[in-house]
Write an enzyme that holds these catalytic residues in place. Sequence first.
Site, PDB file in Angstrom:
ATOM      1  N   HIS A   1     -29.742 -34.755 -27.789  1.00 31.42           N
ATOM      2  CA  HIS A   1     -28.793 -34.635 -26.677  1.00 31.42           C
ATOM      3  C   HIS A   1     -27.363 -34.371 -27.140  1.00 31.42           C
ATOM      4  O   HIS A   1     -26.608 -35.329 -27.359  1.00 31.42           O
ATOM      5  CB  HIS A   1     -28.809 -35.925 -25.859  1.00 31.42           C
ATOM      6  CG  HIS A   1     -30.050 -36.086 -25.046  1.00 31.42           C
ATOM      7  ND1 HIS A   1     -30.171 -35.629 -23.752  1.00 31.42           N
ATOM      8  CD2 HIS A   1     -31.243 -36.646 -25.361  1.00 31.42           C
ATOM      9  CE1 HIS A   1     -31.376 -35.905 -23.294  1.00 31.42           C
ATOM     10  NE2 HIS A   1     -32.052 -36.522 -24.245  1.00 31.42           N
TER      11      HIS A   1
ATOM     12  N   CYS B   1     -33.767 -31.423 -24.306  1.00 34.12           N
ATOM     13  CA  CYS B   1     -34.786 -32.436 -24.042  1.00 34.12           C
ATOM     14  C   CYS B   1     -35.789 -31.936 -22.998  1.00 34.12           C
ATOM     15  O   CYS B   1     -36.529 -31.005 -23.265  1.00 34.12           O
ATOM     16  CB  CYS B   1     -34.113 -33.751 -23.652  1.00 34.12           C
ATOM     17  SG  CYS B   1     -35.205 -35.174 -23.781  1.00 34.12           S
TER      18      CYS B   1
ATOM     19  N   GLU C   1     -24.911 -33.502 -25.355  1.00 36.94           N
ATOM     20  CA  GLU C   1     -23.961 -33.992 -24.345  1.00 36.94           C
ATOM     21  C   GLU C   1     -23.669 -35.488 -24.505  1.00 36.94           C
ATOM     22  O   GLU C   1     -22.752 -36.013 -23.904  1.00 36.94           O
ATOM     23  CB  GLU C   1     -24.456 -33.663 -22.929  1.00 36.94           C
ATOM     24  CG  GLU C   1     -25.554 -34.558 -22.365  1.00 36.94           C
ATOM     25  CD  GLU C   1     -26.941 -34.235 -22.891  1.00 36.94           C
ATOM     26  OE1 GLU C   1     -27.070 -33.429 -23.832  1.00 36.94           O
ATOM     27  OE2 GLU C   1     -27.911 -34.818 -22.353  1.00 36.94           O
TER      28      GLU C   1
END
Lengths: 84, 226
Positions: free
Chosen positions: B194, B86, B196
């Site tokens: 993302h 990002c 994560e």
Amino acid sequence: MSTYTVYVTIENKPGINDPEGETILNDLVLKGNYSSVTKIRSAKMLKFTIKEKDIKSAEKKVRQICDELRIYNPMVSQITVDIF
Amino acid sequence: MKVGVIVFPGSNCDRDMYHVLTDVFKVDTQYFWHEKKLPSNLDAIILPGGFSYGDRLRAGVIAAHSPVIADVKRLAGRGMPVLGVCNGFQILVEAGLLPGVLLKNTSLSFMCKWTHLVVENIKTPFTNKLKLGQKIPIPIANGEGRYYADEQTLAELKKNNQIVFMYGEEINGSTMRIAGVCNKEGNVVGMMPHPERAVEPQINPIDCKPASLIFESLFNTIGVTN
């Protein structure tokens, strides 16, 4: 040394679309019945106050800053520099 | 073995990344403030998401001039795996480590939603355990996520197999639906979505295995076994 005000306008190159300008045109200006407007391009303007020996040096220095520090991204944007 | 997570003023996914690396994958991880030097004994560097410098001027451009970036460039030049997620991707692009540029989404909106990626390159340190064409359910959360490359850059990307991920659907106006790219050497990867936020079943409503393979690919590359 004199003090100059240098205006740098950063805008998308002609081939790069500008959804912000398009939205302002289509959803505000045209809906407000200003039908003579055919195009709006959005831009960002930076106003530099700079002390240099003359107007040429002031412009040169600002252009150098814009190029070296990537104030604009040359792949998609262009600048115009106005000095007063 | 150690992974470094770089923290810029305005990073806000650094803790998520740290949590996933340490709590989910049990990997030694350390934060590095952007003004600090990076040690040479790191095994990988991750630039997390967020809004460095409040996206002033253009997302990522100010952080790209941070002192730590010189070290990131030096270590990337030696072949160290580097991942930008990002805002981390935006920073890598603005630092010249990755080609192209990220523009405002066509919608002009901040977009926060689940989508899926399609894997296009399995030779990078972050994709070697994935399969070509594999789908990865994953969330995006960005306002300036529309990847743009001019024709010449796009031709180079294709020629050198630098397109790593594409969106499985038209989502934000990105050139060729590109969601992630790598450098010519393949060790520096940037992606807008993302990973994560997609590796734990508690927060991934679809399937957390594919996104986990992004991290497991890295551990495979740098020699960690869990």
